[in-house]
Design an enzyme around this catalytic site. Structure first.
Site, PDB file in Angstrom:
ATOM      1  N   ILE A   1     -15.899   4.877  -0.936  1.00 58.45           N
ATOM      2  CA  ILE A   1     -14.780   5.231  -1.816  1.00 58.45           C
ATOM      3  C   ILE A   1     -14.353   6.658  -1.465  1.00 58.45           C
ATOM      4  O   ILE A   1     -14.887   7.643  -1.998  1.00 58.45           O
ATOM      5  CB  ILE A   1     -15.203   5.169  -3.305  1.00 58.45           C
ATOM      6  N   VAL A   2     -13.394   6.756  -0.552  1.00 60.02           N
ATOM      7  CA  VAL A   2     -12.972   8.074  -0.069  1.00 60.02           C
ATOM      8  C   VAL A   2     -11.772   8.543  -0.879  1.00 60.02           C
ATOM      9  O   VAL A   2     -10.818   7.770  -1.095  1.00 60.02           O
ATOM     10  CB  VAL A   2     -12.630   8.042   1.431  1.00 60.02           C
TER      11      VAL A   2
ATOM     12  N   PRO B   1     -16.450   3.597   5.783  1.00 57.78           N
ATOM     13  CA  PRO B   1     -16.521   4.459   4.607  1.00 57.78           C
ATOM     14  C   PRO B   1     -16.596   3.645   3.312  1.00 57.78           C
ATOM     15  O   PRO B   1     -16.337   2.436   3.294  1.00 57.78           O
ATOM     16  CB  PRO B   1     -15.202   5.239   4.657  1.00 57.78           C
TER      17      PRO B   1
ATOM     18  N   TYR C   1      -7.488  -7.461   2.657  1.00 54.83           N
ATOM     19  CA  TYR C   1      -7.940  -6.213   3.296  1.00 54.83           C
ATOM     20  C   TYR C   1      -9.349  -6.400   3.855  1.00 54.83           C
ATOM     21  O   TYR C   1      -9.637  -6.045   4.999  1.00 54.83           O
ATOM     22  CB  TYR C   1      -7.913  -5.078   2.258  1.00 54.83           C
TER      23      TYR C   1
ATOM     24  N   SER D   1     -14.936  -0.524   7.115  1.00 49.21           N
ATOM     25  CA  SER D   1     -14.994  -0.203   5.683  1.00 49.21           C
ATOM     26  C   SER D   1     -16.233  -0.865   5.081  1.00 49.21           C
ATOM     27  O   SER D   1     -16.769  -1.810   5.674  1.00 49.21           O
ATOM     28  CB  SER D   1     -13.744  -0.759   4.991  1.00 49.21           C
TER      29      SER D   1
ATOM     30  N   GLN E   1      -2.848  12.332   7.460  1.00 52.56           N
ATOM     31  CA  GLN E   1      -3.367  12.585   6.106  1.00 52.56           C
ATOM     32  C   GLN E   1      -4.723  11.877   5.939  1.00 52.56           C
ATOM     33  O   GLN E   1      -5.169  11.133   6.822  1.00 52.56           O
ATOM     34  CB  GLN E   1      -2.417  12.082   5.017  1.00 52.56           C
ATOM     35  N   GLY E   2      -5.354  12.116   4.811  1.00 51.08           N
ATOM     36  CA  GLY E   2      -6.552  11.371   4.417  1.00 51.08           C
ATOM     37  C   GLY E   2      -7.721  11.503   5.391  1.00 51.08           C
ATOM     38  O   GLY E   2      -8.005  12.589   5.906  1.00 51.08           O
TER      39      GLY E   2
ATOM     40  N   LYS F   1     -10.956  -6.076   7.754  1.00 47.27           N
ATOM     41  CA  LYS F   1     -12.053  -5.182   8.155  1.00 47.27           C
ATOM     42  C   LYS F   1     -13.249  -5.973   8.708  1.00 47.27           C
ATOM     43  O   LYS F   1     -13.964  -5.484   9.573  1.00 47.27           O
ATOM     44  CB  LYS F   1     -12.453  -4.278   6.979  1.00 47.27           C
TER      45      LYS F   1
HETATM   46  N1  LIG Z   1      -9.855   5.618   1.542  1.00 45.91           N
HETATM   47  C1  LIG Z   1     -10.923   4.853   1.558  1.00 45.91           C
HETATM   48  O1  LIG Z   1     -11.685   4.800   0.578  1.00 45.91           O
HETATM   49  C2  LIG Z   1     -11.280   4.029   2.768  1.00 45.91           C
HETATM   50  C3  LIG Z   1     -12.489   3.316   2.728  1.00 45.91           C
HETATM   51  C4  LIG Z   1     -12.844   2.544   3.838  1.00 45.91           C
HETATM   52  C5  LIG Z   1     -12.043   2.503   4.964  1.00 45.91           C
HETATM   53  N2  LIG Z   1     -10.873   3.197   4.968  1.00 45.91           N
HETATM   54  C6  LIG Z   1     -10.054   3.090   6.181  1.00 45.91           C
HETATM   55  O2  LIG Z   1      -9.876   4.389   6.749  1.00 45.91           O
HETATM   56  C7  LIG Z   1      -8.599   4.479   7.386  1.00 45.91           C
HETATM   57  C8  LIG Z   1      -7.818   5.668   6.823  1.00 45.91           C
HETATM   58  O3  LIG Z   1      -7.698   5.510   5.403  1.00 45.91           O
HETATM   59  P1  LIG Z   1      -7.110   6.650   4.457  1.00 45.91           P
HETATM   60  O4  LIG Z   1      -7.782   6.499   3.147  1.00 45.91           O
HETATM   61  O5  LIG Z   1      -7.133   7.959   5.139  1.00 45.91           O
HETATM   62  O6  LIG Z   1      -5.611   6.121   4.320  1.00 45.91           O
HETATM   63  P2  LIG Z   1      -4.257   6.923   3.917  1.00 45.91           P
HETATM   64  O7  LIG Z   1      -3.338   5.893   3.400  1.00 45.91           O
HETATM   65  O8  LIG Z   1      -4.591   8.088   3.058  1.00 45.91           O
HETATM   66  O9  LIG Z   1      -3.736   7.460   5.338  1.00 45.91           O
HETATM   67  C9  LIG Z   1      -3.387   6.550   6.345  1.00 45.91           C
HETATM   68  C10 LIG Z   1      -2.559   7.232   7.411  1.00 45.91           C
HETATM   69  O10 LIG Z   1      -2.229   6.223   8.378  1.00 45.91           O
HETATM   70  C11 LIG Z   1      -0.825   6.268   8.641  1.00 45.91           C
HETATM   71  N3  LIG Z   1      -0.359   4.917   8.989  1.00 45.91           N
HETATM   72  C12 LIG Z   1      -0.219   3.832   8.182  1.00 45.91           C
HETATM   73  N4  LIG Z   1       0.273   2.793   8.855  1.00 45.91           N
HETATM   74  C13 LIG Z   1       0.462   3.214  10.127  1.00 45.91           C
HETATM   75  C14 LIG Z   1       0.970   2.602  11.305  1.00 45.91           C
HETATM   76  N5  LIG Z   1       1.418   1.338  11.310  1.00 45.91           N
HETATM   77  N6  LIG Z   1       1.005   3.334  12.450  1.00 45.91           N
HETATM   78  C15 LIG Z   1       0.596   4.615  12.458  1.00 45.91           C
HETATM   79  N7  LIG Z   1       0.126   5.252  11.375  1.00 45.91           N
HETATM   80  C16 LIG Z   1       0.058   4.562  10.220  1.00 45.91           C
HETATM   81  C17 LIG Z   1      -0.187   6.782   7.368  1.00 45.91           C
HETATM   82  O11 LIG Z   1       1.087   7.361   7.629  1.00 45.91           O
HETATM   83  C18 LIG Z   1      -1.232   7.799   6.891  1.00 45.91           C
HETATM   84  O12 LIG Z   1      -1.013   9.072   7.459  1.00 45.91           O
HETATM   85  C19 LIG Z   1      -7.924   3.130   7.142  1.00 45.91           C
HETATM   86  O13 LIG Z   1      -8.118   2.285   8.259  1.00 45.91           O
HETATM   87  C20 LIG Z   1      -8.652   2.571   5.939  1.00 45.91           C
HETATM   88  O14 LIG Z   1      -8.603   1.175   5.876  1.00 45.91           O
HETATM   89  C21 LIG Z   1     -10.466   3.957   3.905  1.00 45.91           C
END
Ligand SMILES: NC(=O)c1ccc[n+]([C@@H]2O[C@H](COP(=O)([O-])OP(=O)(O)OC[C@H]3O[C@@H](n4cnc5c(N)ncnc54)[C@H](O)[C@@H]3O)[C@@H](O)[C@H]2O)c1
EC number: 1.1.1.304
Length: 253
Positions: free
Chosen positions: A181-182, A179, A149, A136, A12-13, A153
């Site tokens: 604010i996704v 990234p 968090y 991040s 996802q995401g 990072k």
């Molecule tokens: N959303 C944001 O704004 C943002 C910003 C900066 C960085 N990030 C980073 O980007 C990455 C993805 O973020 P996202 O927003 O898509 O998150 P999300 O929570 O939407 O998706 C994360 C995915 O990782 C999986 N996951 C979680 N723990 C796990 C584990 N122990 N083993 C395997 N899979 C696991 C979940 O099942 C999920 O499918 C992360 O590392 C996050 O820190 C996100």
């Protein structure tokens, strides 16, 4: 020959966005996630013989098994994207020991295990490879209530630099994407927690952060995936050890 990429957290995401982009770039993608059903659904959607796998990135043996399984299924590994991660919202003074351990086990140890497992396979193949980590904006500038968090990072940024130096002789590059604010379920979770803490309506925190973005909109997974596509391509061969901001204009470093 078709190239093979692993994307953790691809169910996802941001991870899902990266899987879609890499598949459209021609990769066969091993979509690895705690949620195998989601991983399999995404893999089937993108085609190219992509396949879903279960993995818990905080488990050292899981990560090595994942690489072994992918190489058994597709014969090689070219790119490893350490994308999976979790967020936690708490003031540093309130953070519970078990929560601190959990987020470090996933965001930091998980990234290290991914680097170890991918590097072992790349060295065996003898023709280099690309490791791409999820950092991040919070890995460049710490954010209140996201302090632990942010610490994970910052750690990813340090690990990316050191691994790049150690693995350069094997033609393995190590970079990270940062990234902003996704608009993914992770930010829904952050927004909901902040709404509770600050006693404000749902959506207000997210909007406040979006209002601070120079390019005037929240980030889509595809915006991140475009950078990952470049880092996975030979066009980025002379770049290593970098944690590159892709945030629409929030941090300037
Ligand atoms: N959303 C944001 O704004 C943002 C910003 C900066 C960085 N990030 C980073 O980007 C990455 C993805 O973020 P996202 O927003 O898509 O998150 P999300 O929570 O939407 O998706 C994360 C995915 O990782 C999986 N996951 C979680 N723990 C796990 C584990 N122990 N083993 C395997 N899979 C696991 C979940 O099942 C999920 O499918 C992360 O590392 C996050 O820190 C996100």
């Amino acid at each position: 020959m078709v190239k093979v990429a692993v994307v953790t957290g691809g169910g996802q995401g941001i991870g899902e966005g990266i899987v879609k982009q890499l598949a459209s770039d021609g990769f066969t993608v091993a979509v690895a996630d705690l949620n195998k059903d989601n991983a399999t659904k995404v893999a089937e959607e993108v085609g190219n013989e992509s396949k879903g796998y279960y993995v818990d990135i905080s488990n050292h043996d899981d990560m090595f098994k994942l690489v072994d399984d992918v190489v058994r299924d597709f014969g090689q590994l070219d790119v490893f994207v350490n994308n999976a991660g979790i967020a936690q919202i708490a003031a540093i003074v309130d953070a519970k020991p078990e929560e601190i351990t959990k987020i470090f086990n996933i965001n930091v140890n998980g990234t290290i295990y991914g680097i170890q497992a991918a590097a072992k396979q790349f060295k065996k193949q003898g023709k280099g490879g690309k490791i791409i980590n999820a950092c991040s904006i919070a890995g460049h500038q710490a954010v209140e209530l996201l302090g632990i968090y942010s610490a994970t990072k910052f750690a990813v940024r340090g690990i990316t630099q050191a691994a790049a130096k150690e693995l350069a002789k094997d033609k393995i590059t190590v970079n990270a994407y940062c990234p902003g604010i996704v608009l993914t379920p992770m930010w829904d979770q952050i927004d909901a927690a902040m709404a509770k803490i600050y006693d404000r309506p749902l959506g207000e925190t997210k909007q406040e952060y979006i209002d601070g973005i120079a390019l005037g909109r929240g980030e889509e997974p595809a915006d991140v995936a475009n950078l990952v596509s470049f880092l996975a391509d030979e066009k980025s061969n002379y770049i290593t050890g970098q944690s590159i901001l892709v945030d629409g204009g929030i941090n300037y470093v």
